[in-house]
Write an enzyme that holds these catalytic residues in place. Structure first.
Site, short mmCIF file in Angstrom:
data_model
loop_
_atom_site.label_atom_id
_atom_site.label_comp_id
_atom_site.label_asym_id
_atom_site.label_seq_id
_atom_site.Cartn_x
_atom_site.Cartn_y
_atom_site.Cartn_z
N LYS A 266 29.82 -2.27 -17.03
CA LYS A 266 28.45 -2.51 -16.57
C LYS A 266 28.48 -3.47 -15.38
O LYS A 266 29.15 -4.50 -15.41
CB LYS A 266 27.62 -3.12 -17.71
N HIS A 372 25.84 0.61 -30.48
CA HIS A 372 25.80 -0.69 -29.79
C HIS A 372 25.71 -1.85 -30.78
O HIS A 372 26.07 -2.98 -30.45
CB HIS A 372 24.63 -0.73 -28.81
N ARG A 375 28.90 -3.72 -31.21
CA ARG A 375 29.21 -4.72 -30.17
C ARG A 375 28.54 -6.06 -30.50
O ARG A 375 29.15 -7.12 -30.38
CB ARG A 375 28.75 -4.19 -28.81
N TYR A 407 23.61 -14.83 -29.38
CA TYR A 407 24.33 -14.67 -30.64
C TYR A 407 24.39 -15.96 -31.44
O TYR A 407 24.62 -15.93 -32.65
CB TYR A 407 25.73 -14.12 -30.37
#
Length: 427
Positions: A266, A372, A375, A407
Site C-alpha cells: 500500500k 483483514h 492483520r 491497537y
C-alpha cells in the site's frame, strides 16, 4: 431497407467497440455488458413514456425477478446501462422510448483521461476502479441535476454534500469520493478547487478494528479448508494484506532470515515482515509442488508469470524464471488480453475471501471477521506479547505511528480488569 433489428445490432456493435477501445471493463466482462444493454433497449422499447431512471428501475426489478440472477449480476446490468447511456451516447431528456443514435460525449473523454492519470501515477487497480466509479457517479448526478457546461467545483461541492446529508454515507466513503474528484479537477479539468474546501463532510468518530482472540484465531485456522490453511496462516503470521499475500513471489520468501519481502505494498512501499518458523516446512513442501507445476508449464511452452511493465521490458525472459513465479499460483493458465501471451497468474483473491467466510461460520465466530481481521489480530497479539509499538509499525508498513496506536486501545479492551456493577452485586 434497414430494420429495427439491424439498427439495434449496429448500436450494440458500436457499444462493444467503445468498451474495447476505452477499456471501461475487463475484456471477459464486456460481452455481458453488451448483452445487458441489448436487454435494456428491448425492454425500454416496450415501456415508453417513462424517464430513463424510471425505466432503468423497472428493468432492474424485472432482472432481479428472474430465476437464478444474483445481486452482482443486477449491479453489472445497472453499470452496463449507465455506461451506455452516459458515456457511449449523448444524454437526452426525452426518455428512452426508442433506440437512440450512438455518440461519444465529453464524459467518456474525461473518464479516459482520468484513467491515464491514475495509471501514470501507478495507483492500485482497486484505486483506479473506485475513482472511476465516483467519477461516473458525479457525472450522473450532474446530468440528473440539469447542470450544463463543463463540471465546476460548485458541482462537486453539491455532490459531496449530498453524499453526506442525503445518502448518509460513511466518512471513509465520502473521503474516497472527495479524493477521486480532487484528482479529476486538478489533473483533468485543471479547475480551481476553492469551493470544494467548504464541502459538508461526514463525521467519523473513533472506530476500533475487529480483532479475534487467540482462541478464536485457533478455531478459525482449524476450520479453514486444508487447501487454504497455509495461506491463512501466512496472512496471520506475517500481518499481510490480502493482495500482498496474493502477489508474493518465490524470491520474496527468505527462510534463512525468517522474513517476507513485501514489494509495492500500500502506497507503493516495500517492507519486510515476519515469516513464521512454524510454517517453513509446509511452505517448502508447497513450493516443491509449485515448482513441479512451473516445470510442467515450461515443458508445454508456457511457464511465464506477469511482471511489472518496466521490468518486463528490461528483462523480457525473467517471467519464466523460478524466483518470479507466484507463491500461490492460479489453477489455470490464462491469455493476457493486452498482448495475447499465455501466463499463470496468482490465485484470485475472492477465492480466499470466500474460504475465510466459510471458516468463520464453521468456527461459530459471531464477530464480523474477514481476511483483514487477521492483520488486526496479528498487530494486537504482538502488543499483548510485549512487542514494541514502533516495531509493529514497521511490520505493518504504516506511515504514521498514530495509525498503529489504534491497537493500543484494542489491547486495553483485552486487558481490562474492571467488573460490572451487576457482577459486584451478585458476587
Amino acid at each position: 431497407m434497414t430494420t429495427g433489428d439491424d439498427r439495434l445490432q449496429t448500436v450494440l456493435d458500436g457499444y462493444a467497440k467503445f468498451l474495447l477501445e476505452k477499456d471501461l471493463a475487463p475484456l471477459k466482462h464486456q460481452p455481458h455488458l453488451v448483452r445487458w444493454a441489448r436487454d435494456f433497449l428491448l425492454f425500454a422499447h416496450e415501456h415508453g413514456g417513462y424517464t430513463f431512471e424510471q425505466t432503468l428501475d423497472m428493468f432492474l426489478a424485472e432482472v432481479g425477478a428472474r430465476a437464478g440472477v444474483k445481486p452482482w449480476q443486477i449491479q453489472q446490468a445497472a453499470d452496463a446501462v449507465r455506461i451506455y447511456r452516459y458515456q457511449y451516447r449523448r444524454a437526452s431528456d426525452d426518455g428512452e422510448g426508442g433506440i437512440p443514435a450512438a455518440g461519444l460525449n465529453d464524459n467518456a473523454a474525461m473518464s479516459a483521461r482520468l484513467r491515464q492519470v491514475i495509471r501514470l501515477r501507478h495507483y492500485a487497480k482497486s484505486t483506479e476502479k473506485a475513482y472511476l466509479h465516483w467519477t461516473w457517479r458525479f457525472l450522473e448526478y450532474r446530468l440528473g441535476a440539469g447542470c450544463e457546461g463543463a463540471p465546476a467545483a460548485g458541482d462537486a461541492k453539491a455532490f459531496l454534500t449530498r453524499l453526506a446529508m442525503v445518502e448518509k454515507v460513511s466518512a471513509s466513503t465520502q473521503n474516497q469520493a472527495f479524493s477521486a474528484l480532487l484528482l479529476l479537477f486538478r489533473e483533468v479539468l485543471r479547475t480551481d478547487l476553492d469551493e470544494m474546501a467548504q464541502t459538508v463532510r461526514a463525521k467519523r468518530g473513533r472506530k476500533l478494528p475487529t480483532v479475534l482472540s487467540v482462541a478464536e484465531v485457533q478455531a478459525l485456522l482449524a476450520a479453514v479448508e486444508p487447501e487454504y490453511q497455509l495461506m491463512v496462516k501466512l496472512l496471520y503470521g506475517g500481518g499481510l494484506r490480502l493482495m500482498e499475500l496474493m502477489r508474493l513471489r518465490v524470491k520474496d520468501l527468505d527462510f534463512d532470515a525468517g522474513l517476507v519481502m513485501v514489494h509495492s505494498g500500500k502506497g507503493d512501499k516495500d517492507r519486510t515482515t515476519l515469516l513464521p518458523a512454524s510454517l517453513h516446512a509446509d511452505l517448502r513442501a508447497h513450493l516443491a509442488e509449485v515448482r513441479g507445476l512451473h516445470e510442467k508449464d515450461l515443458s508445454q511452452g508456457h511457464g511465464e508469470a506477469p511482471l511489472p511493465d518496466a521490468l518486463a521490458r528490461k528483462y523480457p525472459s525473467a517471467g519464466r524464471e523460478w524466483g518470479w513465479q507466484y507463491v500461490f499460483p492460479a489453477n489455470r493458465i490464462a491469455v493476457d488480453p493486452a498482448d495475447g501471451k499465455v501466463r499463470r497468474y496468482h490465485l484470485h483473491e475472492k477465492t480466499l475471501q470466500a474460504a475465510v467466510r466459510r471458516a468463520v461460520q464453521k468456527a461459530g465466530i459471531a464477530k464480523h471477521a474477514s481476511v483483514h481481521t487477521l492483520r488486526h489480530s496479528f498487530a494486537t497479539h504482538l502488543l499483548l506479547n510485549g512487542t514494541d509499538i514502533r516495531e509493529i509499525q514497521e511490520l505493518l508498513g504504516h506511515n504514521s505511528l498514530e495509525t498503529t496506536m489504534v491497537y493500543t486501545h484494542v489491547v486495553r479492551e483485552f486487558k481490562t480488569k474492571a467488573r460490572s456493577p451487576l457482577d459486584t452485586l451478585q458476587g
